[in-house]
Scaffold this motif. Structure first.
Motif, PDB file in Angstrom:
ATOM      1  N   ARG A 229       0.845  -1.187   0.000  1.00 45.47           N
ATOM      2  CA  ARG A 229       0.000   0.000   0.000  1.00 45.47           C
ATOM      3  C   ARG A 229       0.882   1.239   0.000  1.00 45.47           C
ATOM      4  NH1 ARG A 229      -3.556  -1.195   5.170  1.00 45.47           N
ATOM      5  NH2 ARG A 229      -1.477  -1.821   5.882  1.00 45.47           N
ATOM      6  N   GLN A 230       0.483   2.228  -0.790  1.00 44.42           N
ATOM      7  CA  GLN A 230       1.280   3.439  -0.883  1.00 44.42           C
ATOM      8  C   GLN A 230       0.388   4.643  -1.136  1.00 44.42           C
ATOM      9  OE1 GLN A 230       3.872   3.713  -4.283  1.00 44.42           O
ATOM     10  NE2 GLN A 230       2.427   2.723  -5.660  1.00 44.42           N
ATOM     11  N   ILE A 231       0.899   5.802  -0.737  1.00 43.48           N
ATOM     12  CA  ILE A 231       0.256   7.086  -0.988  1.00 43.48           C
ATOM     13  C   ILE A 231       1.176   7.902  -1.877  1.00 43.48           C
ATOM     14  CG2 ILE A 231      -0.552   9.250   0.038  1.00 43.48           C
ATOM     15  CD1 ILE A 231      -1.248   7.709   2.557  1.00 43.48           C
ATOM     16  N   VAL A 232       0.636   8.400  -2.974  1.00 47.48           N
ATOM     17  CA  VAL A 232       1.369   9.316  -3.849  1.00 47.48           C
ATOM     18  C   VAL A 232       0.839  10.713  -3.564  1.00 47.48           C
ATOM     19  CG1 VAL A 232       1.862   9.980  -6.220  1.00 47.48           C
ATOM     20  CG2 VAL A 232       1.719   7.555  -5.613  1.00 47.48           C
ATOM     21  N   LEU A 233       1.636  11.501  -2.863  1.00 45.20           N
ATOM     22  CA  LEU A 233       1.246  12.850  -2.450  1.00 45.20           C
ATOM     23  C   LEU A 233       1.903  13.862  -3.375  1.00 45.20           C
ATOM     24  CD1 LEU A 233       0.025  14.948  -0.480  1.00 45.20           C
ATOM     25  CD2 LEU A 233       2.043  14.618   0.971  1.00 45.20           C
ATOM     26  N   ILE A 234       1.108  14.654  -4.049  1.00 43.47           N
ATOM     27  CA  ILE A 234       1.614  15.643  -5.002  1.00 43.47           C
ATOM     28  C   ILE A 234       1.230  17.021  -4.496  1.00 43.47           C
ATOM     29  CG2 ILE A 234       1.593  16.402  -7.394  1.00 43.47           C
ATOM     30  CD1 ILE A 234       0.604  13.591  -8.114  1.00 43.47           C
ATOM     31  N   THR A 235       2.218  17.835  -4.189  1.00 45.64           N
ATOM     32  CA  THR A 235       1.965  19.167  -3.663  1.00 45.64           C
ATOM     33  C   THR A 235       3.110  20.090  -4.056  1.00 45.64           C
ATOM     34  OG1 THR A 235       1.472  20.421  -1.639  1.00 45.64           O
ATOM     35  CG2 THR A 235       3.082  18.651  -1.467  1.00 45.64           C
ATOM     36  N   ASP A 236       2.956  21.363  -3.749  1.00 48.90           N
ATOM     37  CA  ASP A 236       3.999  22.318  -4.110  1.00 48.90           C
ATOM     38  C   ASP A 236       4.580  23.055  -2.902  1.00 48.90           C
ATOM     39  OD1 ASP A 236       1.803  23.787  -3.456  1.00 48.90           O
ATOM     40  OD2 ASP A 236       1.962  25.202  -5.118  1.00 48.90           O
ATOM     41  N   GLY A 237       4.204  22.644  -1.689  1.00 48.59           N
ATOM     42  CA  GLY A 237       4.770  23.369  -0.552  1.00 48.59           C
ATOM     43  C   GLY A 237       4.249  22.885   0.785  1.00 48.59           C
ATOM     44  N   LEU A 238       4.418  23.746   1.760  1.00 52.07           N
ATOM     45  CA  LEU A 238       4.073  23.437   3.142  1.00 52.07           C
ATOM     46  C   LEU A 238       2.562  23.367   3.342  1.00 52.07           C
ATOM     47  CD1 LEU A 238       6.624  25.798   4.875  1.00 52.07           C
ATOM     48  CD2 LEU A 238       6.553  23.326   5.175  1.00 52.07           C
ATOM     49  N   PRO A 239       2.104  22.581   4.346  1.00 55.53           N
ATOM     50  CA  PRO A 239       0.675  22.569   4.670  1.00 55.53           C
ATOM     51  C   PRO A 239       0.274  23.841   5.391  1.00 55.53           C
ATOM     52  CG  PRO A 239       1.884  21.189   6.202  1.00 55.53           C
ATOM     53  CD  PRO A 239       2.875  21.636   5.167  1.00 55.53           C
ATOM     54  N   THR A 240      -0.930  24.295   5.138  1.00 57.27           N
ATOM     55  CA  THR A 240      -1.449  25.518   5.776  1.00 57.27           C
ATOM     56  C   THR A 240      -2.798  25.269   6.442  1.00 57.27           C
ATOM     57  OG1 THR A 240      -2.394  26.181   3.637  1.00 57.27           O
ATOM     58  CG2 THR A 240      -0.229  27.071   4.213  1.00 57.27           C
ATOM     59  N   ALA A 241      -3.206  24.007   6.567  1.00 54.76           N
ATOM     60  CA  ALA A 241      -4.474  23.689   7.218  1.00 54.76           C
ATOM     61  C   ALA A 241      -4.368  22.309   7.845  1.00 54.76           C
ATOM     62  CB  ALA A 241      -5.636  23.736   6.224  1.00 54.76           C
TER      63      ALA A 241
END
Length: 596
Positions: free
Chosen positions: A495-507
């Motif tokens: 099992r895996q999660i592919v997390l695609i984002t461009d920066g820090l979390p804000t929430a």
């Protein structure tokens, strides 16, 4: 000499054109779906394709239409000749003077109010049409004498602009003078000729007959030529509609709509593009043979060995081996019987023959058995968490994310249909998205521009809904939590999660309370790290793909490293346009890692 009675038939000789197969059957079909999908990826909505868009998508070998209809070269020569005659007939020096004089006369007849006099003088002196339009709006009363005079002046200034453009765009060498209205008509005619020449040139190179404006061409060409060209255009359009239906474009009214089959065609083109760039020396698409007691039966076989499961026995191969061995043994026994009978007859001195042995039954031995090779193909469960916060709109990063999702979905559907794949849209919340709605996702509009934001909302209250909360923040914690709950129901260790984002979390969430904190707050990062630790405890691997952004800082990169280190995951730094390639290749690599 052949006569009507001796002639066997009529032989049709077609040169360069086959009316049954149009265009050449060796030519690949045109791509009619990519343009429509690129529009959906950018704007997040479906639309109908027009006939002109389909006409531009058709690629036909120009040799296929050679000799059909009027010659495109002849039409181009006719238009160029008409253009040459116009340029050799007229001159533009006097019409330029007339256009300037018309502006001057209109300006002298204008009686502006005192407060507009200086502005009007500057606008006329600088020949600024925009300033004249502002003065007309400033008059407010459209029926006043000044407004009507300004309208006349604006028209004369616009005519002067057109005449200036005519003189600058074309090289006139004649001597006949033109009036201003005549110059405007000639300018329109020359521009139509240029447009038709461009269309004909494009049609000559690509055989895109559908792009030619026949109505405009009819003003210059002979009626018979236009009719023949129209018939050829209709033939191309019929072929175009046939190919459109093959690629999943359903005709609806005056346009074409996308169907699920069109999705599959587009996904296939994405995968073909990705794997065409695959370097054999570095990595490969196909897995090596994992021989042993696996779950997937292969076509190749091997002789039976002690410990092999007879459940994977190749029945046809085994029976064939037994029959071949039995036939060989029977031949040997028959030869032995013949030798024995011959010896017995010789010793007895008579020609009597001894009776032959009865036919022996076919018996199966261990060395006859063939076993299918097997390989393990473990099921893999993947959740793709896609950042759709407000910052993903910059540089069109969201387009690359959706293109990646379509490519990964197409890969699993064609190569690994048993694998589990889900998509999660991440913004201030995290929502499970149906695969068919991925192309419609759009970044959330930014509704708060304050440099510092510290908001919280108790989402357990009945009087607070998601529509009341700003949606453009990045809630990685909720995205990981949603993916973890989905993967917990999958019966596989992979099992895996592919997390695609461009920066820090804000929430982030604390119980039922949603916190929206900008600039990024350590409290939000801690909540995200706790959720990552829960994923690690349940054996879920987090693959973080960090996209570049104009607002990205060193702290964004450090956060990606911290999340990967604390969860034993991986972090990838990649350009947005290559995201689909990296995610798909990583997925294939991870499957190979699992098998090995």
């Amino acid at each position: 000499m052949a006569t009507r009675d001796t002639l066997g038939g009529v032989i049709h000789t077609y040169q360069k054109f086959d009316p049954v197969r149009f265009p050449s059957p060796t030519q690949p079909p045109p791509d009619l779906v990519s343009g429509a999908f690129e529009h959906i990826l950018m704007f997040g909505e479906h639309r109908e394709l027009t006939d002109e868009e389909l006409a531009r998508a058709v690629r036909i070998d120009p040799s296929q239409i050679a000799g059909l209809g009027p010659s495109i070269d002849a039409l181009r020569a006719m238009l160029e000749e008409r253009k040459r005659k116009i340029l050799e007939r007229y001159e533009t020096r006097k019409v330029l003077k007339r256009a300037r004089k018309a502006v001057s006369n209109a300006a002298s007849q204008t009686r502006p109010p005192a407060e507009f006099a200086d502005a009007l003088h500057r606008a006329v002196a600088n020949q600024q049409l925009r300033d004249l339009q502002r003065l007309w709006y400033a008059a407010e009363d459209d029926n006043s004498p000044f407004a009507r005079q300004m309208m006349q002046l604006i028209e004369r200034m616009g005519d002067k602009y057109q005449v200036d453009e005519l003189a600058a765009k074309y090289m006139f060498t004649g001597r006949e003078t033109m009036t201003v209205p005549q110059a405007l008509e000639i300018k329109e005619e020359l521009e139509q000729i240029d447009e038709l020449l461009e269309q004909l040139e494009e049609a000559a190179e690509t055989a895109q007959i559908g792009v030619i404006d026949l109505e405009m061409l009819s003003e210059f060409a002979e009626p018979g030529d236009v009719d023949q060209l129209s018939a050829l255009q209709q033939q191309v359009q019929d072929y175009m509609r046939e190919v459109a239906e093959q690629q999943g474009l359903k005709q609806s009214g005056s346009g074409y709509q996308l169907t699920p089959h069109a999705y599959r065609v587009f996904q296939g083109k994405l995968l073909a593009r990705l794997f065409s760039e695959l370097e054999a020396s570095r990595t490969g698409r196909h897995q090596g043979d994992i021989v042993g007691d696996g779950a997937v039966e292969m076509q190749a076989t091997k002789p039976f060995e002690f410990g092999d499961s007879v459940a994977n026995m190749d029945v046809v191969g085994t029976v064939t081996n037994a029959l071949l061995r039995h036939s060989k043994d029977d031949s040997a026994f028959a030869a032995a019987d013949d030798d024995s009978a011959a010896g017995s007859d010789h010793s007895n001195g008579n020609a009597a023959t001894s009776p032959r042995r009865p036919a022996r039954p076919v018996r199966l031995r261990s060395d006859d058995i063939e076993i299918h090779k097997t390989r393990n193909q473990p099921k893999c469960a993947t959740c793709v968490v896609m950042d759709m916060s407000g910052s993903m709109r910059y540089d069109g990063q969201y387009i690359n994310v959706k293109r990646m999702a379509l490519a990964l979905q197409g890969l699993l559907r064609t190569e690994y249909p048993g694998d589990y794949l889900s998509f999660i849209e991440m913004f201030s919340f995290a929502k499970l998205v149906e695969p068919g709605r991925v192309v419609n996702l759009m970044p959330k509009p930014v509704t708060i521009t304050n440099p510092v934001v510290q908001l919280k909302a108790d989402m357990s209250r009945d009087d607070i809904s998601e529509s009341m909360v700003p949606l453009h923040f990045t809630n990685i914690q909720h995205g990981l939590s949603t993916a973890r709950r989905l993967l917990a129901a999958q019966d596989t260790p992979n099992r895996q999660i592919v997390l695609i984002t461009d920066g820090l979390p804000t929430a982030h969430f604390e119980q039922e309370t949603l916190y929206l904190l900008y600039p990024p707050d350590p409290r939000t990062e801690q909540a995200t790290m706790r959720e990552g630790a829960l994923c690690k405890r349940e054996g879920i691997t987090i693959n973080l793909f960090l996209l570049p952004s104009w607002s990205q800082t060193e702290e964004d990169v450090r956060f990606a490293y911290r999340l990967a280190e604390s969860t034993s995951g991986r972090v990838f730094f990649t350009a947005g346009r290559d995201l689909d390639r990296y995610v798909v290749w990583d997925y294939l690599t991870r499957r190979r890692d699992i098998l090995s």
